[in-house]
Design a protein around this motif. Structure first.
Motif, short mmCIF file in Angstrom:
data_model
loop_
_atom_site.label_atom_id
_atom_site.label_comp_id
_atom_site.label_asym_id
_atom_site.label_seq_id
_atom_site.Cartn_x
_atom_site.Cartn_y
_atom_site.Cartn_z
N VAL A 61 -29.74 -10.36 -28.96
CA VAL A 61 -29.37 -8.93 -28.90
C VAL A 61 -28.46 -8.68 -30.10
O VAL A 61 -27.51 -9.44 -30.34
CB VAL A 61 -28.62 -8.60 -27.59
CG1 VAL A 61 -28.16 -7.15 -27.58
CG2 VAL A 61 -29.51 -8.88 -26.38
N GLY A 81 -26.27 -5.83 -32.73
CA GLY A 81 -25.66 -4.51 -32.93
C GLY A 81 -25.21 -4.46 -34.38
O GLY A 81 -24.51 -5.37 -34.84
N GLU A 132 -23.26 -2.54 -37.46
CA GLU A 132 -22.29 -1.51 -37.86
C GLU A 132 -22.32 -1.47 -39.37
O GLU A 132 -22.04 -2.46 -40.02
CB GLU A 132 -20.89 -1.90 -37.39
CG GLU A 132 -20.80 -2.13 -35.88
CD GLU A 132 -19.48 -2.78 -35.50
OE1 GLU A 132 -18.43 -2.15 -35.74
OE2 GLU A 132 -19.48 -3.90 -35.00
N THR A 135 -25.26 1.07 -34.30
CA THR A 135 -26.50 1.10 -33.50
C THR A 135 -26.18 0.85 -32.04
O THR A 135 -25.14 0.27 -31.69
CB THR A 135 -27.49 0.00 -33.93
OG1 THR A 135 -26.94 -1.27 -33.58
CG2 THR A 135 -27.79 0.07 -35.42
N LYS A 136 -27.10 1.28 -31.17
CA LYS A 136 -27.07 0.80 -29.79
C LYS A 136 -27.54 -0.64 -29.84
O LYS A 136 -28.11 -1.08 -30.84
CB LYS A 136 -27.99 1.67 -28.94
CG LYS A 136 -27.44 3.08 -28.82
CD LYS A 136 -28.24 3.96 -27.90
CE LYS A 136 -27.55 5.33 -27.87
NZ LYS A 136 -28.39 6.40 -27.34
N PRO A 137 -27.32 -1.40 -28.76
CA PRO A 137 -27.79 -2.79 -28.79
C PRO A 137 -29.30 -2.84 -29.08
O PRO A 137 -30.06 -2.07 -28.50
CB PRO A 137 -27.48 -3.30 -27.38
CG PRO A 137 -26.34 -2.44 -26.92
CD PRO A 137 -26.60 -1.09 -27.51
N SER A 147 -25.60 -11.63 -30.04
CA SER A 147 -25.40 -12.47 -28.86
C SER A 147 -26.75 -12.98 -28.41
O SER A 147 -27.79 -12.46 -28.79
CB SER A 147 -24.73 -11.67 -27.73
OG SER A 147 -25.61 -10.66 -27.27
N GLY A 161 -25.12 -11.57 -23.42
CA GLY A 161 -24.19 -12.66 -23.64
C GLY A 161 -23.00 -12.17 -24.46
O GLY A 161 -22.91 -11.00 -24.83
N ARG A 177 -20.84 -11.69 -27.77
CA ARG A 177 -21.28 -11.51 -29.16
C ARG A 177 -20.24 -11.99 -30.16
O ARG A 177 -19.05 -12.01 -29.88
CB ARG A 177 -21.57 -10.04 -29.43
CG ARG A 177 -20.32 -9.17 -29.39
CD ARG A 177 -20.64 -7.69 -29.56
NE ARG A 177 -19.62 -6.87 -28.98
CZ ARG A 177 -18.77 -6.11 -29.70
NH1 ARG A 177 -18.84 -6.11 -31.01
NH2 ARG A 177 -17.87 -5.37 -29.11
N LYS A 235 -11.60 -11.39 -31.55
CA LYS A 235 -11.87 -9.96 -31.67
C LYS A 235 -10.91 -9.16 -30.81
O LYS A 235 -10.75 -9.43 -29.62
CB LYS A 235 -13.31 -9.72 -31.24
CG LYS A 235 -13.78 -8.30 -31.32
CD LYS A 235 -14.01 -7.82 -32.74
CE LYS A 235 -14.36 -6.34 -32.71
NZ LYS A 235 -14.38 -5.74 -34.02
P1 ADP Z 1 -16.36 -2.99 -32.25
O1 ADP Z 1 -15.31 -1.96 -32.26
O2 ADP Z 1 -16.03 -4.20 -31.48
O3 ADP Z 1 -16.87 -3.27 -33.61
P2 ADP Z 1 -18.54 -1.23 -31.79
O4 ADP Z 1 -18.87 -0.51 -30.54
O5 ADP Z 1 -18.06 -0.47 -32.98
O6 ADP Z 1 -17.54 -2.38 -31.40
O7 ADP Z 1 -19.81 -2.04 -32.25
C1 ADP Z 1 -20.36 -3.07 -31.52
C2 ADP Z 1 -21.80 -3.20 -31.89
O8 ADP Z 1 -22.37 -4.31 -31.21
C3 ADP Z 1 -22.65 -2.02 -31.50
O9 ADP Z 1 -23.70 -1.88 -32.41
C4 ADP Z 1 -23.17 -2.43 -30.12
O10 ADP Z 1 -24.42 -1.82 -29.84
C5 ADP Z 1 -23.36 -3.91 -30.29
N1 ADP Z 1 -23.15 -4.71 -29.08
C6 ADP Z 1 -22.36 -4.45 -28.03
N2 ADP Z 1 -22.41 -5.46 -27.15
C7 ADP Z 1 -23.21 -6.41 -27.68
C8 ADP Z 1 -23.66 -7.71 -27.25
N3 ADP Z 1 -23.25 -8.25 -26.11
N4 ADP Z 1 -24.50 -8.38 -28.05
C9 ADP Z 1 -24.90 -7.86 -29.22
N5 ADP Z 1 -24.53 -6.66 -29.67
C10 ADP Z 1 -23.69 -5.93 -28.92
#
Ligand code: ADP
Ligand code: MG
Length: 501
Positions: free
Chosen positions: A21, A23, A25, A178-180, A225, A235, A237, A290
């Protein structure tokens, strides 16, 4: 990469056991001219601390004023990403101490971003489309830049001193989250690369950023993750920070998949932490644990009123959106008369814009394509850099093509001219002059070399006269050798034919 140094699971085995999975940024620096909350220049590469003012230095009493152009660019990006645009959004303070950020907080957006709930369709190597859902795109300011001296590879660890340059502090940034991204499986690394590549293409086309990953005006943090195949719950990340090329994005995801799988399969736990990408061997290394959102003590910035984006303004901005890159691609493909696969290969190689620019300097599309996707792509591969980061410009490539087309250089010499430019020997004409690259046009000298080669190879002459016209290769080779590669092979062939017939 040496398997001995890292405990990695074989990629195919990872996929049998785990489901990745992701995400992503992506931070994009806007090319607004001035900073997000003050009137200093936002230019890259100026004398350190020359583009600063009380606001970007965080001096007491200084008050930020929102850059309207920054808001307009944010809306442009939001619209191009099919997002909803908030009529009212807000700036918040994200509090943390770091020496490159004199205020001890970063102005960002938190629970009221300007753009949210969008998507970007990206095309993968085999032509399938993949929809990446966008959670939000928000405005914020960049931090200053630290240069650590005396340590290994520029890191703070082991450094004896650090220099702070506040030129970048306050430069407008858009963070696109992005969304996950689920279900990509073995394609996860490819999806990540295609998404960041498409985003880079998009913001460049919008004219809101020069999106130079090598200069840091576009940077990607990659979250990854793993969860056991068949399970729903995500899981833990890791977040690999500040990745600055497309190939590194792909490799960082691949590496984290293999690393995390090895940890998990041995019963270990993944810690939520940031990680650093190591260009040298494509690995990631431990960063810091983090923080969670609570640690940042976000609150609305009392110095800044809410940002209003009335619907009429948003519609006006929508009108100014340029031809989207994917539509432009379809149009160019038609103009060039090439197939889907060839077009995709060009795009994936990052060659499209380079080729277009080369044609704008006078080269034909066919010639420009052939130089970029064969010889130059080979060079980029050798140097392990993206095509656009080769130290040669489309104008220089166009000049080489012109010299070859006009018969002043052979193709082989053209390649040597390219090598010279890549090696930093100067512009094309300088390399040509310095390396003495020129096709010998003096008929007398070439004719003498042909006569000599024919006299030295009576067996070939005999075969030729017996009807085997393909044997002249050795003669051409001998002439090229005698003229140190400066003869025009076409001319040599003509002379041989003339003499033997
Ligand atoms: P942060 O402030 O910790 O950087 P954000 O919300 O800005 O958090 O970004 C987190 C990114 O990771 C987003 O793209 C989200 O969709 C993605 N994400 C959230 N949970 C997980 C996960 N368990 N595994 C992989 N990606 C994740
Ligand atoms: Mg984030």
């Amino acid at each position: 990469m040496t398997a001995a140094t890292y405990d990695l699971m074989d990629f195919d085995e990872v996929l049998e056991k785990y489901d990745p999975v992701m995400g992503l940024e992506v931070h994009v620096e806007l090319s607004t001219g001035t900073k997000m909350f003050s009137s200093s220049s936002a230019a890259f590469g100026d004398e350190p601390n020359s583009n600063v003012d009380p606001v970007s230095l965080g001096l007491p009493g200084a008050l930020p004023v929102v850059n309207e152009k920054g808001v307009e660019y944010a809306i442009k990006i939001g619209l191009a990403l099919n997002c909803s645009i908030a009529e009212s959004s807000r700036f918040a303070r994200k509090n943390y101490f770091y020496p490159d950020q004199p205020k001890n907080y970063q102005i960002s957006q938190y629970d009221e971003p300007i753009a949210y709930d969008g998507y970007l369709d990206v095309v993968l190597g085999d032509g399938t489309e993949w929809r990446v859902e966008i959670e939000r795109a928000h405005m914020e300011e960049d931090t200053g830049k630290l240069t650590h001296l005396g340590g290994a590879s520029g890191r703070i660890h082991g450094a004896t001193a650090s220099l702070v340059d506040c030129n970048r502090a306050g430069v407008p940034l858009i963070e696109i989250v992005t969304k996950p991204i689920e279900g990509a499986g073995e394609r996860a690394p490819e999806v990540a690369k295609a998404y960041v590549g498409a985003l880079r293409e998009l913001v460049a086309a919008l004219g809101v950023s020069d999106a130079r990953m090598d200069q840091g005006s576009m940077r990607c943090d990659a979250n990854l993750s793993l969860r056991p195949v068949g399970e729903k719950e995500f899981g833990t990340r890791t977040e690999t920070k500040n990745i600055n090329s497309l190939r590194s994005v792909e490799q960082a995801i691949r590496f984290e998949m293999q690393r995390q799988a090895a940890v998990l399969s041995e019963g270990g736990e993944i810690v939520q932490e940031t990680r650093h990408y190591q260009e040298a061997d494509g690995s990631t290394s431990k960063g810091r644990p983090k923080e969670t959102a609570e640690d940042y003590r976000y609150f609305n910035d009392p110095d800044l009123p809410p940002v209003h984006a009335p619907a009429e303004w948003v519609e006006q901005i929508r009108e100014t959106l340029p031809e989207m890159p994917w539509l432009r691609r379809a149009r160019i493909q038609k103009e060039w008369g090439i197939g889907d696969k060839e077009m995709r290969d060009l795009v994936n190689a990052g060659a499209l814009d380079l080729i277009i620019e080369t044609t704008e300097h006078g080269a034909s599309a066919d010639e420009a394509r052939s130089w970029w996707v064969s010889y130059l792509a080979g060079k980029a591969n050798e140097q392990e850099v993206d095509l656009a980061d080769l130290e040669i410009t489309p104008a220089q490539v166009a000049r080489v093509i012109e010299l070859v087309r006009d018969g002043k250089l052979t193709t082989k010499m053209g390649r040597q001219a390219v090598d010279g430019v890549l090696a930093g020997e100067g512009d094309v004409d300088k390399v040509v002059a310095d390396r003495g690259l020129e096709v010998v046009r003096d008929d007398g000298a070439i004719e003498a070399a042909v006569d000599e080669a024919l006299a030295a190879n009576p067996d070939i002459v005999e075969k030729y006269r017996a009807g085997n016209k393909k044997v002249t290769g050795a003669i051409v080779g001998a002439v090229m050798k005698a003229t140190k590669g400066k003869a025009d092979p076409k001319q040599v062939n003509q002379l041989i034919a003339k003499k033997l017939n």
